[in-house]
Design a protein around this motif. Sequence first.
Motif, mmCIF file in Angstrom:
data_model
loop_
_atom_site.group_PDB
_atom_site.id
_atom_site.type_symbol
_atom_site.label_atom_id
_atom_site.label_comp_id
_atom_site.label_asym_id
_atom_site.label_seq_id
_atom_site.Cartn_x
_atom_site.Cartn_y
_atom_site.Cartn_z
ATOM 1 N N PHE A 62 -3.224 -53.783 -77.432
ATOM 2 C CA PHE A 62 -1.822 -53.791 -77.835
ATOM 3 C C PHE A 62 -1.698 -53.589 -79.338
ATOM 4 O O PHE A 62 -0.850 -52.818 -79.803
ATOM 5 N N LYS A 63 -2.543 -54.256 -80.099
ATOM 6 C CA LYS A 63 -2.518 -54.119 -81.554
ATOM 7 C C LYS A 63 -2.828 -52.678 -81.965
ATOM 8 O O LYS A 63 -2.157 -52.115 -82.832
ATOM 9 N N GLY A 113 -0.836 -47.500 -83.914
ATOM 10 C CA GLY A 113 -0.687 -46.056 -83.764
ATOM 11 C C GLY A 113 0.770 -45.631 -83.819
ATOM 12 O O GLY A 113 1.103 -44.614 -84.416
ATOM 13 N N LEU A 114 1.648 -46.421 -83.223
ATOM 14 C CA LEU A 114 3.074 -46.100 -83.268
ATOM 15 C C LEU A 114 3.602 -46.214 -84.687
ATOM 16 O O LEU A 114 4.393 -45.382 -85.128
ATOM 17 N N ALA A 115 3.182 -47.240 -85.405
ATOM 18 C CA ALA A 115 3.631 -47.422 -86.788
ATOM 19 C C ALA A 115 3.123 -46.276 -87.663
ATOM 20 O O ALA A 115 3.844 -45.787 -88.537
ATOM 21 N N ASP A 116 1.891 -45.851 -87.428
ATOM 22 C CA ASP A 116 1.342 -44.730 -88.192
ATOM 23 C C ASP A 116 2.119 -43.451 -87.915
ATOM 24 O O ASP A 116 2.378 -42.662 -88.818
ATOM 25 N N ASP A 117 2.493 -43.234 -86.655
ATOM 26 C CA ASP A 117 3.284 -42.053 -86.297
ATOM 27 C C ASP A 117 4.637 -42.072 -86.998
ATOM 28 O O ASP A 117 5.117 -41.050 -87.485
ATOM 29 N N ASP A 118 5.270 -43.239 -87.053
ATOM 30 C CA ASP A 118 6.561 -43.360 -87.735
ATOM 31 C C ASP A 118 6.419 -43.068 -89.219
ATOM 32 O O ASP A 118 7.269 -42.417 -89.817
#
Length: 61
Positions: free
Chosen positions: A39-40, A45-50
Amino acid sequence: MGPIGPGSLLLIALVALLIFGPKKLPQLGKAAGNTLREFKNATKGLADDDDDDNKKKKEKE
């Protein structure tokens, strides 16, 4: 309702031991750790994409 105290943690551990047994608890702990790690990594990965999307938007301006 305050945070969970040491007495509450002890009670939760005792109930878990009674329900799952001493042989199953390490397996459950390992599975929970693996789940939290995945989950972490996924949220990272989502934060990096943003962050990448925000950089691209700023470069266009």
